[in-house]
Structure formats: structure tokens, C-alpha cells
Write a protein that holds these residues in place. Structure first.
Motif, PDB file in Angstrom:
ATOM      1  N   ASP A 148     -50.183  -5.890  37.943  1.00 12.08           N
ATOM      2  CA  ASP A 148     -51.951  -6.140  38.423  1.00 12.08           C
ATOM      3  C   ASP A 148     -52.244  -6.150  39.453  1.00 12.08           C
ATOM      4  OD1 ASP A 148     -54.175  -8.202  37.567  1.00 12.08           O
ATOM      5  OD2 ASP A 148     -52.765  -9.891  38.311  1.00 12.08           O
ATOM      6  N   THR A 149     -51.342  -6.672  40.708  1.00  7.82           N
ATOM      7  CA  THR A 149     -50.645  -6.939  42.069  1.00  7.82           C
ATOM      8  C   THR A 149     -51.541  -5.572  42.628  1.00  7.82           C
ATOM      9  OG1 THR A 149     -49.615  -8.221  42.467  1.00  7.82           O
ATOM     10  CG2 THR A 149     -50.179  -7.272  43.921  1.00  7.82           C
ATOM     11  N   GLY A 150     -50.579  -3.968  41.440  1.00  7.93           N
ATOM     12  CA  GLY A 150     -51.073  -2.787  42.129  1.00  7.93           C
ATOM     13  C   GLY A 150     -52.611  -2.366  41.952  1.00  7.93           C
ATOM     14  N   GLY A 151     -52.890  -2.993  40.288  1.00  6.42           N
ATOM     15  CA  GLY A 151     -54.138  -2.535  39.472  1.00  6.42           C
ATOM     16  C   GLY A 151     -55.397  -2.871  41.008  1.00  6.42           C
ATOM     17  N   GLU A 152     -54.784  -4.689  41.416  1.00  2.85           N
ATOM     18  CA  GLU A 152     -56.071  -4.726  42.722  1.00  2.85           C
ATOM     19  C   GLU A 152     -55.982  -3.497  43.985  1.00  2.85           C
ATOM     20  OE1 GLU A 152     -55.574  -8.794  43.716  1.00  2.85           O
ATOM     21  OE2 GLU A 152     -54.960  -9.165  40.796  1.00  2.85           O
ATOM     22  N   TRP A 155     -57.603  -1.026  43.038  1.00  4.69           N
ATOM     23  CA  TRP A 155     -59.512  -0.608  43.681  1.00  4.69           C
ATOM     24  C   TRP A 155     -59.443  -1.044  44.510  1.00  4.69           C
ATOM     25  CZ3 TRP A 155     -63.131  -1.099  40.336  1.00  4.69           C
ATOM     26  CH2 TRP A 155     -64.736  -1.184  40.946  1.00  4.69           C
ATOM     27  N   LYS A 156     -59.334  -1.341  45.912  1.00  6.87           N
ATOM     28  CA  LYS A 156     -60.034  -2.253  47.392  1.00  6.87           C
ATOM     29  C   LYS A 156     -59.141  -1.067  47.338  1.00  6.87           C
ATOM     30  CE  LYS A 156     -58.224  -7.134  47.389  1.00  6.87           C
ATOM     31  NZ  LYS A 156     -58.161  -8.091  47.272  1.00  6.87           N
ATOM     32  N   MET A 157     -58.765   0.125  47.295  1.00 10.26           N
ATOM     33  CA  MET A 157     -58.090   1.375  48.053  1.00 10.26           C
ATOM     34  C   MET A 157     -59.353   1.951  47.849  1.00 10.26           C
ATOM     35  SD  MET A 157     -54.459   2.535  48.441  1.00 10.26           S
ATOM     36  CE  MET A 157     -54.668   4.071  48.308  1.00 10.26           C
ATOM     37  N   ASN A 159     -62.758   1.112  46.434  1.00 13.19           N
ATOM     38  CA  ASN A 159     -64.212   0.660  46.545  1.00 13.19           C
ATOM     39  C   ASN A 159     -63.492  -0.266  47.375  1.00 13.19           C
ATOM     40  OD1 ASN A 159     -65.125   2.630  44.198  1.00 13.19           O
ATOM     41  ND2 ASN A 159     -63.432   0.744  42.915  1.00 13.19           N
ATOM     42  N   PRO A 160     -63.863   0.090  49.176  1.00 10.35           N
ATOM     43  CA  PRO A 160     -63.798  -0.989  49.810  1.00 10.35           C
ATOM     44  C   PRO A 160     -65.351  -1.843  50.023  1.00 10.35           C
ATOM     45  CG  PRO A 160     -64.492   1.321  50.641  1.00 10.35           C
ATOM     46  CD  PRO A 160     -64.193   1.623  48.937  1.00 10.35           C
ATOM     47  N   GLY A 161     -65.349  -2.871  50.687  1.00  6.81           N
ATOM     48  CA  GLY A 161     -66.185  -3.851  50.221  1.00  6.81           C
ATOM     49  C   GLY A 161     -66.842  -4.525  49.182  1.00  6.81           C
ATOM     50  N   LYS A 162     -65.861  -4.142  47.857  1.00  2.00           N
ATOM     51  CA  LYS A 162     -66.941  -4.218  46.403  1.00  2.00           C
ATOM     52  C   LYS A 162     -65.979  -5.315  45.580  1.00  2.00           C
ATOM     53  CE  LYS A 162     -70.647  -1.750  44.987  1.00  2.00           C
ATOM     54  NZ  LYS A 162     -70.952  -1.175  43.713  1.00  2.00           N
ATOM     55  N   SER A 163     -65.917  -6.000  45.165  1.00  2.42           N
ATOM     56  CA  SER A 163     -65.132  -6.792  44.209  1.00  2.42           C
ATOM     57  C   SER A 163     -65.323  -6.410  42.984  1.00  2.42           C
ATOM     58  CB  SER A 163     -64.797  -8.584  43.859  1.00  2.42           C
ATOM     59  OG  SER A 163     -66.392  -9.191  43.411  1.00  2.42           O
ATOM     60  N   PHE A 164     -64.827  -5.984  41.866  1.00  2.00           N
ATOM     61  CA  PHE A 164     -64.623  -5.882  40.746  1.00  2.00           C
ATOM     62  C   PHE A 164     -65.846  -6.558  40.135  1.00  2.00           C
ATOM     63  CE2 PHE A 164     -63.081  -6.000  36.255  1.00  2.00           C
ATOM     64  CZ  PHE A 164     -63.573  -5.041  36.158  1.00  2.00           C
TER      65      PHE A 164
END
Length: 182
Positions: A148-152, A155-157, A159-164
Motif C-alpha cells: 500500500d505504501t509503495g503504491g502511494e 503514484w506520487k513519483m 504524478n507530482p502535485g496530483k492526488s489520486f
């Protein structure tokens, strides 16, 4: 029934002392030795021999002895507690005046019962199977947390600046605009 008292031993008796006490008492109370005696003597010798055998089987095995010692201390039998046994009216009596064929119902305090339940729970929590299952569950939960932590983090890597959630809303908007154009 106090197994130590039946064999005439102290609680700290060694295995050799237990064996010797059993041999002496078994020779004295063995039913075959009393086969020519009166019915009353035979019955009391048989009863005493059964008590001696049960005490020996419990005290000679280390695990059974530990369980016996724990249960005696948990229920307060070693202390001066009161036990009421309801004997059947038709129960035979041996030469010592004790009934055999009884239905024993011991009255114990609520505190002793709570301690015994706690003791049994603690013994369960320290069994090998429980510890293996707890370890396996811990490994699974750790793996789920890492995924779960790795997926977040991924995502952040990417898609910088955007939340899911923001990305999902923009996908929905794009779908509705696409559906409207067709």
C-alpha cells in the motif's frame, strides 16, 4: 484428591521417589493380593490401587505433573479452601470411610476461576502453533502495508502535485465530455 498425599510424598519429590512410593503402595494394595479377602477389603484395596495408579501416572509425566501443579494452585486446592462433595446415597465406602462412585462438585471462588482462565489463556498464547500463526499474520499484514505504501509512493513519483482522487475526477470529466461528443 491430592496425588502427592496419596503417594505420601512432598511436592518436590524426584521421579525416583515417585517410582519407589508407587511400587511400595502398589504391592500393598494390588487387587490380586486381596483376591482371597472379604468383598469389603477387596473393594477398598481396588479403590486405593486406582488412586495410587492415577497419582503415579500424573506425577511421573513431567507435563502432566506441571499441569496438575498449576491447576491445584489456580483453584486454591493447596490452600485451605472448602470443598463440598455430594456423594451418591448408594455409594460404597472403603475402609477409610471415603465413598467411591461419587459425583464430586467442588465449590470454588470466582477469583480462583478468573485466575485459572487467565492462566489457560496465557498457556494458549505461548503454544507453538499460536506463535507460528501470529508470526504468519504479522508477515501478511506487513506485506500489505508495504504494498500500500509503495503504491502511494509510485503514484506520487509519476504524478507530482496530483492526488489520486483529483486524477480520478479528471478521468470522470474526460469520460463525460467524450460521451457528450458522440
Amino acid at each position: 484428591m491430592d496425588h502427592y498425599q496419596v503417594l505420601g510424598l512432598r511436592k518436590s519429590a524426584s521421579k525416583e521417589e515417585i517410582k519407589q512410593a508407587f511400587r511400595n503402595l502398589a504391592m500393598q494394595f494390588h487387587p490380586d493380593k486381596h483376591s482371597q479377602s472379604s468383598q469389603h477389603s477387596r473393594d477398598s484395596a481396588t479403590f486405593k490401587f486406582k488412586q495410587i495408579s492415577e497419582a503415579y501416572e500424573t506425577l511421573i509425566d513431567d507435563r502432566k505433573r506441571a499441569d496438575y501443579n498449576i491447576s491445584r494452585s489456580a483453584y486454591g486446592a493447596a490452600q485451605n479452601k472448602r470443598y463440598d462433595y455430594a456423594y451418591d446415597r448408594g455409594a460404597a465406602r472403603n475402609s477409610y470411610g471415603n465413598a467411591y462412585g461419587y459425583s464430586g462438585s467442588a465449590s470454588r471462588g470466582a477469583g480462583d476461576f478468573t485466575f485459572a482462565k487467565f492462566e489457560m489463556g496465557l498457556r494458549y498464547l505461548t503454544t507453538r502453533s499460536f506463535l507460528l500463526n501470529a508470526t504468519f499474520a504479522g508477515i501478511l499484514l506487513s506485506g500489505m502495508y508495504i504494498v500500500d505504501t509503495g503504491g502511494e509512493t509510485l503514484w506520487k513519483m509519476h504524478n507530482p502535485g496530483k492526488s489520486f482522487e483529483e486524477a480520478m475526477e479528471s478521468v470522470k470529466k474526460a469520460k463525460t465530455v467524450e460521451d457528450d461528443t458522440f
